[in-house]
Design a protein around this motif. Structure first.
Motif: not given
Ligand code: SF4
Ligand code: SF4
Ligand code: SF4
Ligand code: SF4
Ligand code: SF4
Lengths: 334, 340
Positions: A70-76, A78-81, A95-98
């Protein structure tokens, strides 16, 4: 399941006790954040973790029990953080989505400082964020903390770089009523740097640690803060399994710019050059143990002109204790 | 004479006045607050009206202009005594009605208390002209109305500063010349505040008898007051001082005698030779202060000593409130309505 554990760890995720499960670490530079970020932290913990969050000793959050896949989904998510707590303060993340892009350099922590605390000599979170901007992302293992005054609530003394805020008391003799509040307090609670001479207060600059307590006590404003902010930089304190020890003073009465340069030099010239690359990650304090203080000093002070006010430690006896007390000899040349 | 003018015109007058006067007003002292990154409002010299702060109450009072915190009275040598020079210029102070009344309280102590005038005070006091800042709204901790210190006509110039305009009521003929050809003539008299946010009931001083000394009301302050002295040093009406004889290091025969503020809450205030000291408990100091402000002074001069500026409330790190204490006394001796 195939996981590149090195990559995962570099991404601020943990390899945990439970196979298949990871934990996400969230950096909070300066330990102060807008509560809107809690919504995302809660959502990630609810939807991907186990509904709990651990508050780390470095003022971050750790969200356990997340599936590796689920890491890729979680990374997306937390982008606002990342945008709010890193990008917004000038950290360069391409890359803010990684997710987080480095884990070696730990979150720069700070005591609450002068946003709230009466003792504080400056805005600790602001400086922590400035430092974060200079050193993150970075893989080197360095711990930095910022504290508002020599009370050292953030425990700057067990950091590689502990930054302690100081002020230089300014005395306006004509406003002094010789009440003695400053003298008594400095004697009882600080370093006995003040005494009376002819009903006026004399400050022994060598004894004064710049805590500012005398200023807090003065009822007439005879003692006030210096316009300039000063710092004591203590270095190479640590816990750990070899040689836990308290940090020692390296620079005193130094300014903010110099501290930033010292830290940058440490990353760029000192660690870069002298780290033991056979280890997965060498903690900076052990590099200093190997190279000696003098070399450290030379590298981190390069291209820096110190103000005449600044005091530099002539030598440092780091001390602490060794878990393995039989450290004097090894066989052969290692 | 009533006048209305803009800042620029007023500043022209200030410039002219500054030839003969030092002009003091509440000013913002940048970075000089107790805590880092904070300012404090105190009295200082100004060159232009923009330097004065009107929206905040000053933390320190204008008392220090006429009664310096530390004042050299005279220098002494082998066989001579010399008084320090005083500035040639006169003094203008921009201040609120309560503070004008406060300085009148100081006058009572320094000039009208007993046979002799305090010449050191008088020398500075005689120079002063008041520019009264209209104060029609007040601040949260003010209780000037209850102390009848909300009004005064003891001023040379009354001024209202509002929306970039300044209204002046000039009573002093000497100053009419300076302002006379500036601005427009208008009909203006300053307003005074008629009601404070907090209500204070002052007990009849005659009812504050010796019995109140032993009352348990003071015990609370034993615990709460830390004897930091801030209430005394910020107060416009506290007038206590202590003497200091200073001998210069290089020649032990010459030196100076000076006085410096002190106050009932300041440690060492009542120390005597041999180490005896009155009022060691902080509650007893609070008692002394409160009764001095609303009873003893009243019995002697016919008005309360406190003018209700509320500074002591503002500066107390322990959030101790004099007005609340006065209300408690009222309830005790008058059996009156419980005050909040
Ligand atoms: S270290 Fe000093 S400034 Fe920071 S919280 Fe503690 S007392 Fe306050
Ligand atoms: S700053 Fe601290 S150490 Fe220095 S004189 Fe004041 S109280 Fe003493
Ligand atoms: S606390 Fe302030 S007034 Fe009191 S002795 Fe110290 S400097 Fe002077
Ligand atoms: S006692 Fe308090 S309210 Fe009264 S004049 Fe003094 S500072 Fe102002
Ligand atoms: S300011 Fe408050 S704590 Fe300080 S001496 Fe006065 S009453 Fe006591």
């Amino acid at each position: 399941m195939s996981i590149n554990t090195k990559q995962v760890k570099k991404n601020a995720y943990r390899i945990t006790k439970t196979r298949g499960k990871t934990a996400l670490r969230i950096r909070v530079p300066g330990g102060h954040l807008e509560v809107k970020h809690f919504d995302i932290i809660k959502k990630v913990a609810d939807e991907y973790g186990n509904g709990t969050v651990h508050i780390t000793t470095r003022q971050g959050f750790e969200l356990p029990d997340i599936d590796f896949d689920k890491i890729p989904e979680v990374n997306k998510m937390i982008r606002p953080i990342l945008e709010g707590l890193e990008l917004a303060i000038g950290v360069d993340i391409s890359d803010l989505e990684s997710g987080y892009c480095a884990a070696g350099t730990r979150n720069v922590s700070a005591c609450i400082g002068n946003r709230v605390c009466q003792f504080a000599n400056f805005d600790t979170t602001d400086l922590a964020k400035r430092i974060e901007k200079e050193i993150y992302p970075n893989d080197y293992h360095v711990k930095i903390a910022v504290t508002g005054c020599p009370n050292d609530c953030i425990k700057a003394h067990i950091q590689d770089f502990g930054i302690i805020g100081l002020t230089e008391p300014q005395y306006a003799q004509e406003r002094c009523i010789s009440c003695g509040a400053c003298v008594k307090n400095c004697k009882k609670r600080v370093t006995n740097a003040l005494n009376f001479e002819n009903y006026s207060v004399k400050r022994d600059a060598d004894r004064c640690i710049g805590c500012g307590e005398c200023i807090l006590k003065c009822p007439t404003g005879a003692l006030t803060r210096s316009r300039e902010k000063y710092f004591r930089l203590v270095i190479m304190g640590r816990t750990g399994k070899k040689n836990p020890r308290i940090a020692r003073a390296f620079l005193e009465w130094v300014d903010e710019e110099t501290i930033i340069k010292v830290i940058k030099n440490c990353y760029e010239h000192y660690i870069e050059k002298y780290i033991d690359r056979t280890l997965p990650k060498e903690h900076v304090g052990y590099i200093v143990d190997r190279t000696g203080y003098d070399l450290f000093k030379k590298e981190v002070l390069r291209d820096i002109t110190l103000d005449t006010k600044v005091k530099v430690a002539r030598y440092i006896d780091f001390g602490g204790y060794m878990y393995d007390r039989n450290t004097m000899f090894t066989r052969g040349y290692n | 004479m009533g006048l209305k003018m803009n800042y620029k015109e007023f500043n022209n007058a200030l410039e002219e006045l500054s030839r003969n006067y030092k002009i003091y007003a509440p000013i913002n002292m940048n970075g000089k607050g107790r805590f880092s990154g904070t300012d404090v409002v105190g009295y200082g010299e100004i060159n232009k009206i923009e330097d004065a702060v009107f929206g905040l109450k000053s933390y320190y009072s204008p008392k220090e202009i006429v009664f310096p915190i530390r004042q050299t009275l005279f220098y002494f040598g082998d066989d001579e005594v010399k008084e320090p020079k005083v500035d040639d210029k006169d003094t203008i102070i921009l201040l609120r009605p309560c503070d004008i009344n406060g300085i009148e309280r100081l006058d009572s102590i320094f000039l009208h208390n007993g046979t002799y005038e305090d010449i050191y005070y008088k020398k500075l006091r005689d120079k002063v002209k008041f520019f009264m800042i209209e104060c029609a709204e007040g601040f949260d901790t003010c209780f000037c109305v209850a102390m009848k210190a909300n009004k005064t006509d003891n001023y040379s110039v009354g001024m209202r500063v509002k929306n970039g305009e300044i209204y002046l009521h000039i009573k002093d003929k000497d100053l009419e010349e300076v302002f006379g050809n500036l601005g427009d003539e208008v009909d203006f008299k300053p307003d005074f505040i008629e009601k404070n946010k907090i209500e204070v009931n002052v007990p009849d001083p005659e009812k504050l008898t010796i019995d109140i000394f032993e009352h348990e009301v003071w015990k609370e302050y034993d615990e709460r007051c830390i004897a930091c002295g801030r209430c005394n040093t910020s107060c416009i009406t506290c007038s206590c001082f202590t003497m200091q004889d200073v001998f210069y290091d290089s020649n032990q025969k010459v030196g100076e005698r000076r006085r410096a503020w002190t106050g009932c809450h300041v440690d060492g205030f009542t120390d005597m030779a041999g180490g005896h000291s009155f009022r060691q408990k902080n509650g007893a100091r609070m008692r002394f202060k409160t009764l001095h402000k609303v009873s003893d002074f009243h019995k002697r001069f016919g008005c309360n000593m406190t003018v209700g500026c509320g500074r002591c409330d503002d500066v107390c790190p322990q959030y101790i409130s004099l007005s609340k204490c006065i209300n408690k006394l009222y309830d005790i001796v008058e059996g009156g309505p419980k005050n909040e």
